[in-house]
Design an enzyme around this catalytic site. Structure first.
Site, mmCIF file in Angstrom:
data_model
loop_
_atom_site.group_PDB
_atom_site.id
_atom_site.type_symbol
_atom_site.label_atom_id
_atom_site.label_comp_id
_atom_site.label_asym_id
_atom_site.label_seq_id
_atom_site.Cartn_x
_atom_site.Cartn_y
_atom_site.Cartn_z
ATOM 1 C CB CYS A 186 -0.968 -0.011 1.185
ATOM 2 S SG CYS A 186 -0.196 0.017 2.821
ATOM 3 C CG ASN A 222 4.297 -1.726 5.260
ATOM 4 O OD1 ASN A 222 5.409 -2.050 5.627
ATOM 5 N ND2 ASN A 222 3.307 -2.603 5.222
ATOM 6 N NE ARG A 239 -4.542 1.543 1.716
ATOM 7 C CZ ARG A 239 -4.345 2.298 0.651
ATOM 8 N NH1 ARG A 239 -5.205 2.229 -0.354
ATOM 9 N NH2 ARG A 239 -3.313 3.110 0.573
ATOM 10 C CB SER A 240 0.192 -3.508 2.841
ATOM 11 O OG SER A 240 1.061 -2.614 3.471
ATOM 12 C CG ASP A 284 -5.446 6.024 2.280
ATOM 13 O OD1 ASP A 284 -5.451 5.590 3.456
ATOM 14 O OD2 ASP A 284 -4.628 6.848 1.862
HETATM 15 P P1 4NP Z 1 -1.822 2.812 4.059
HETATM 16 O O1 4NP Z 1 -2.515 4.154 4.617
HETATM 17 O O2 4NP Z 1 -1.242 3.179 2.705
HETATM 18 O O3 4NP Z 1 -2.972 1.870 3.967
HETATM 19 O O4 4NP Z 1 -0.775 2.421 5.058
HETATM 20 C C1 4NP Z 1 -1.858 5.383 4.694
HETATM 21 C C2 4NP Z 1 -0.943 5.622 5.704
HETATM 22 C C3 4NP Z 1 -0.333 6.851 5.800
HETATM 23 C C4 4NP Z 1 -0.637 7.851 4.892
HETATM 24 C C5 4NP Z 1 -1.554 7.614 3.884
HETATM 25 C C6 4NP Z 1 -2.160 6.386 3.776
HETATM 26 N N1 4NP Z 1 -0.031 9.106 5.012
HETATM 27 O O5 4NP Z 1 -0.439 10.049 4.278
HETATM 28 O O6 4NP Z 1 0.874 9.298 5.858
#
Ligand code: 4NP
Length: 156
Positions: free
Chosen positions: A7, A10, A13-14, A123
């Site tokens: 994702c 990390n 989701r992942s 997300d």
């Molecule tokens: P992930 O979610 O890709 O599912 O781990 C996110 C985690 C952090 C951020 C965006 C999406 N961020 O903008 O920091």
């Protein structure tokens, strides 16, 4: 079978996908390897988001000891299948592929449950209520991935 979930950060989701798949691998007694990574290094070294840890715990899965890392081109060699969460991840991972063979390892994780629809795992980072539905989508996808390879008698 060696599987990588990818994702953006990390941390949401992942790592959930990794925890769900590890749990199923144990249940089905499969000799598979699972890992997860983010296309960004923003949260490298951090544990999963507390909301991801909480939803996994509610389903009896402990992901608190996972630590975020960034996707590396070397992952194309290490893993047989690379499952990404959304089309941004897909683009970013495919951009690093050096051959058609590497590209073919990559697909949207929901392709298994929703073929040809291009459906993404949303997300949940800015949506506290999104974690439950993300968990369910990933649980169904992991189940489908296992069934797919079990039917094909690959990697079992
Ligand atoms: P992930 O979610 O890709 O599912 O781990 C996110 C985690 C952090 C951020 C965006 C999406 N961020 O903008 O920091």
């Amino acid at each position: 079978m060696k599987i990588l979930f990818v994702c953006l950060g990390n941390i949401c989701r992942s790592p959930l996908a990794e925890g769900i798949m590890r749990n199923k691998i144990q249940q089905y007694n499969l000799n598979w390897e699972v890992d997860s990574a983010g296309t960004s290094a923003w949260h490298a070294g951090e544990p999963p988001d507390p909301r991801a840890i909480a939803i996994a715990a509610r389903y009896g899965i402990d992901i608190s000891r996972l630590r975020a890392r960034q996707f590396s081109p070397y992952d194309f060699e290490r893993f047989d299948r690379i499952y990404v969460m959304d089309s941004d991840n897909l683009q970013n991972v495919l951009r690093m592929a050096l051959s058609e063979k590497e590209k073919q390892k990559v697909s949207l994780v929901l392709h298994t449950t929703h073929p040809a629809s291009g459906q993404e795992v949303p997300d949940p980072y800015y949506d506290d209520d999104g974690f439950e539905s993300v968990f369910r989508l990933l649980d169904a996808a992991c189940e489908a991935i296992i069934k797919q390879y079990a039917d094909a008698k690959i990697g079992l």
